[in-house]
Design a protein around this motif. Structure first.
Motif, PDB file in Angstrom:
ATOM      1  N   LYS A 123       0.845  -1.197   0.070  1.00  0.00           N
ATOM      2  CA  LYS A 123       0.022  -0.047   0.044  1.00  0.00           C
ATOM      3  C   LYS A 123       0.916   1.254  -0.007  1.00  0.00           C
ATOM      4  N   LEU A 124       2.312   1.086   0.325  1.00  0.00           N
ATOM      5  CA  LEU A 124       3.165   2.134   0.291  1.00  0.00           C
ATOM      6  C   LEU A 124       4.339   1.622  -0.242  1.00  0.00           C
ATOM      7  N   ARG A 125       5.194   2.678  -0.756  1.00  0.00           N
ATOM      8  CA  ARG A 125       6.424   2.535  -1.577  1.00  0.00           C
ATOM      9  C   ARG A 125       7.422   3.328  -0.813  1.00  0.00           C
ATOM     10  N   GLU A 278      -3.606  -2.438  -9.165  1.00  0.00           N
ATOM     11  CA  GLU A 278      -2.222  -2.294 -10.144  1.00  0.00           C
ATOM     12  C   GLU A 278      -2.244  -3.255 -11.031  1.00  0.00           C
ATOM     13  N   ALA A 280      -4.494  -5.301 -12.259  1.00  0.00           N
ATOM     14  CA  ALA A 280      -5.818  -5.705 -12.765  1.00  0.00           C
ATOM     15  C   ALA A 280      -6.243  -4.701 -14.173  1.00  0.00           C
ATOM     16  N   ASP A 281      -6.859  -5.346 -15.198  1.00  0.00           N
ATOM     17  CA  ASP A 281      -6.993  -4.593 -16.515  1.00  0.00           C
ATOM     18  C   ASP A 281      -8.622  -4.379 -16.017  1.00  0.00           C
ATOM     19  N   VAL A 282      -9.465  -4.784 -15.234  1.00  0.00           N
ATOM     20  CA  VAL A 282     -10.478  -4.298 -14.914  1.00  0.00           C
ATOM     21  C   VAL A 282     -10.777  -4.568 -13.326  1.00  0.00           C
ATOM     22  N   MET A 283     -11.204  -3.253 -12.704  1.00  0.00           N
ATOM     23  CA  MET A 283     -11.207  -3.171 -11.325  1.00  0.00           C
ATOM     24  C   MET A 283     -12.791  -3.029 -11.101  1.00  0.00           C
TER      25      MET A 283
ATOM     26  N   TYR B 224       6.094   7.062  -0.118  1.00  0.00           N
ATOM     27  CA  TYR B 224       4.792   7.576  -0.931  1.00  0.00           C
ATOM     28  C   TYR B 224       3.881   6.548  -1.410  1.00  0.00           C
ATOM     29  N   PRO B 225       2.610   6.877  -1.563  1.00  0.00           N
ATOM     30  CA  PRO B 225       1.884   5.706  -2.086  1.00  0.00           C
ATOM     31  C   PRO B 225       2.218   5.342  -3.478  1.00  0.00           C
ATOM     32  N   PRO B 226       1.909   4.083  -3.982  1.00  0.00           N
ATOM     33  CA  PRO B 226       2.380   3.732  -5.127  1.00  0.00           C
ATOM     34  C   PRO B 226       1.903   4.649  -6.487  1.00  0.00           C
ATOM     35  N   VAL B 227       2.479   4.871  -7.369  1.00  0.00           N
ATOM     36  CA  VAL B 227       1.999   5.742  -8.368  1.00  0.00           C
ATOM     37  C   VAL B 227       1.087   4.716  -9.100  1.00  0.00           C
ATOM     38  N   LYS B 228      -0.429   5.114  -9.226  1.00  0.00           N
ATOM     39  CA  LYS B 228      -1.263   4.350  -9.988  1.00  0.00           C
ATOM     40  C   LYS B 228      -0.872   4.462 -11.454  1.00  0.00           C
ATOM     41  N   SER B 229      -0.946   3.213 -11.971  1.00  0.00           N
ATOM     42  CA  SER B 229      -0.658   3.325 -13.489  1.00  0.00           C
ATOM     43  C   SER B 229      -1.843   3.522 -14.370  1.00  0.00           C
ATOM     44  N   GLY B 230      -2.996   3.437 -13.499  1.00  0.00           N
ATOM     45  CA  GLY B 230      -4.524   4.031 -14.061  1.00  0.00           C
ATOM     46  C   GLY B 230      -4.914   3.080 -15.341  1.00  0.00           C
ATOM     47  N   ALA B 232      -6.248   0.476 -15.240  1.00  0.00           N
ATOM     48  CA  ALA B 232      -7.480  -0.519 -15.021  1.00  0.00           C
ATOM     49  C   ALA B 232      -8.734   0.204 -15.362  1.00  0.00           C
ATOM     50  N   VAL B 233      -9.607  -0.493 -16.049  1.00  0.00           N
ATOM     51  CA  VAL B 233     -10.951  -0.023 -16.375  1.00  0.00           C
ATOM     52  C   VAL B 233     -11.844  -0.055 -14.912  1.00  0.00           C
TER      53      VAL B 233
END
Lengths: 302, 258
Positions: A123-125, A278, A280-283, B224-230, B232-233
């Motif tokens: 959840k964090l990096r 991260e 997933a293709d569909v969430m 930091y929070p993970p950078v969302k690749s965004g 996913a639909v």
């Protein structure tokens, strides 16, 4: 910059993750030297220090530590790199302690020359940098794509004295599987988010409606809700089906490592920001227990 | 026989994590804390060993951190440990594994612990370093990632979990440190009478400064929070519509849903 890569073998066979270490060193832009307790060197160009497994043991971290320290003495590397595996996390801190240097565990990426790590269930990096001139690193399995096993090593045998009170008795094979997830085209997996054991039946039914097999994340298996043979992840099976549906799975690193190479990934989770999104293709943001009956009805009608 | 169990208190991993003001750790406010899951197996195995040996072993449980870690220690006492040591450190989250191991090793040095149990890693950091480093500092035999534990005639028979369902068996003579993997045993729930009894057990506090001898070996640069690749639909809302859209996407993008 020089990196000593500590390769890994099991019963004479070099593990593929050893080639991920090579990819990591390439990303780092480091000169590479390898060391292995085994029977034969990995298929890479460059120098490989080889210690005979018959003498140093299939598993004996006390003796393997001496082998790695000997290679360090000969090569004076900046980084000593292991895979973050049951072998690597067992051996790396012993080497770091002997050298009195810092260790960075489970590197997932290199960002601006710093090592990136995941924490709190991904959840964090965070980025870290070791303080001394030398450091021990472990690299997350699967984080760096393995280079092809080709090349011919320049092998140098390693001999070193050492003693240990540990006695490796042997391997115990994995339990007989009632299901082969490796061959499944569709896997529908249950995670802790399904809530209780009784609800696993709903996910199993959904898997059946899709024409697939039931998978599970580690917590669900540890809780005794699903048999270990269904476990997906680093300590279970690594799978790459055509469709993977993760139900109520938050997406711990160990689970992601076991399924992220699936062709198409659907995550069904109440938490839109769960780390599984991260991969997933569909969430689908929903309670899977409510969505599953609706999906099943439509699948059966189709 | 003297036994030491080292436990950590960690946030509930289901929490939503926020980065703190200085950007180097997560904000600890509003988080619920509990005993690190791996360490529950360590405590349970220590108590089972005590029971196996007719109650003879003396089991000390140790934790490092601010006042709140007292709750985790009390739980371990209620599970059956004999005495607790709270190493007080309001700033323990800024200590790296090297320093945490240093504190534990300084505490254990000269106390002749025959067996030391730790979790194989913490749920928050997951470095998997502290146990092994403590063993190296003390010169104890050590193996990791236990999913099976047996003890007879001064030798631990450890079953280690490897990758892909494979396990291995290793014999480890005392003194020894072992790190515990999930599923090693079934950690007990403290019963009310045992919770009451735990209140009367010895509970010692030691300031971390009295034990710490090492500087950090690794510095956290940024959290930091993970950078969302965004990529996913995202589907949400009415379930019937969501189901229709999902099946539509699967028919289009995969070959296995018709």
């Amino acid at each position: 910059m020089k990196a000593l890569l500590v390769c890994e073998q099991r019963e004479g066979k070099i593990l593929d993750t050893s080639y991920e270490l090579v990819a990591f060193a390439d990303r780092l832009g480091a000169e590479k030297v390898m060391v292995l307790v085994g029977k034969e060197a990995p298929k890479v160009d460059g120098k490989v220090y080889l210690a005979d497994v018959d003498k140093f043991g299939e598993y004996n971290p006390d003796l393997h530590k001496q082998v790695v320290l000997e290679a360090i003495q000969k090569e004076n590397p900046d980084y000593v790199v292991f895979v973050h595996s049951s072998y690597g996390w067992d051996l790396a801190p012993r080497v770091a302690a002997a050298l009195k240097v810092g260790q960075v565990s489970e590197v997932v990426n290199i960002v601006d020359g710093k090592f990136e790590l995941a924490l709190c269930n991904a959840k964090l990096r965070r980025t870290v940098s070791p303080k001394g001139a030398r450091a021990v690193l472990t690299v997350q399995a699967g984080a760096f794509n393995a280079v092809e096993a080709s090349g011919s090593a320049q092998v140098e045998a390693i001999e070193v004295a050492g003693s240990s009170q540990l006695q490796f008795v042997g391997y115990e094979p994995a339990e007989k599987k009632d299901v082969d997830l490796g061959r499944a085209e569709i896997i529908v997996s249950a995670g802790r988010g399904v809530g209780k054991k009784e609800n696993v039946a709903i996910i199993a039914e959904l898997a059946k409606a899709f024409g697939g097999e039931l998978g599970a994340s580690r917590p669900v298996v540890d809780a005794g809700w699903v048999a270990h043979s269904h476990q997906v992840g680093t300590t279970g099976q690594t799978v790459s089906p055509k469709l993977y549906v993760a139900c109520g799975i938050s997406g711990a690193i160990q689970h992601l490592a076991g399924m992220k190479k699936s062709d198409f990934i659907v995550a069904i989770n109440k938490d839109k920001d769960a780390p599984i999104s991260e991969a997933a293709d569909v969430m689908v943001v929903a309670d899977v227990l409510q969505l599953a009956p609706v999906l099943m009805e439509k699948l059966r009608a189709a | 026989m003297k036994v030491l169990v080292c436990i950590k208190q960690v946030p509930d991993m289901e929490s939503r994590f926020k980065v703190n003001g200085s950007g180097d750790w997560y904000d600890e406010a509003d988080l619920a804390y509990r005993m690190n899951e791996y360490d529950e197996y360590a405590v349970e195995q220590a108590v089972q060993l005590k029971e196996q040996l007719g109650d003879a072993p003396d089991v000390t449980v140790l934790s490092i951190g601010p006042d709140r870690v007292g709750d985790a220690l009390k739980k371990a006492l209620a599970m059956g440990c004999d005495r607790a040591v709270h190493v007080q450190d309001p700033d323990s989250c800024r200590k790296d594994p090297w320093q945490i191991a240093d504190i534990i090793a300084s505490f254990a040095k000269g106390k002749d612990f025959d067996v030391i149990f730790t979790g194989m890693q913490s749920q928050d950091r997951g470095s998997a370093q502290v146990g092994v480093t403590v063993a190296e500092r003390l010169g104890h035999n050590c193996t990791t990632t236990l999913v099976g534990f047996g003890f007879a005639d001064g030798v631990i028979t450890a079953k280690r979990e490897l990758e892909g369902g494979l396990k291995s068996v290793v014999k480890v003579p005392l003194p020894a440190l072992v790190t515990c993997q999930l599923g090693l045993n079934v950690p007990r729930y403290p019963t009310l009478p045992n919770i009451m009894k735990a209140k009367k057990k010895e509970f010692v506090t030691v300031p971390a400064a009295e034990l710490l001898t090492e500087q950090p070996a690794v510095a956290t640069e940024k959290l930091y929070p993970p950078v969302k690749s965004g990529s996913a639909v995202v589907l949400e809302g009415d379930l019937a519509q969501v189901a229709d859209r999902l099946l539509g996407i699967l028919k289009e993008k995969t070959t296995v849903v018709k």
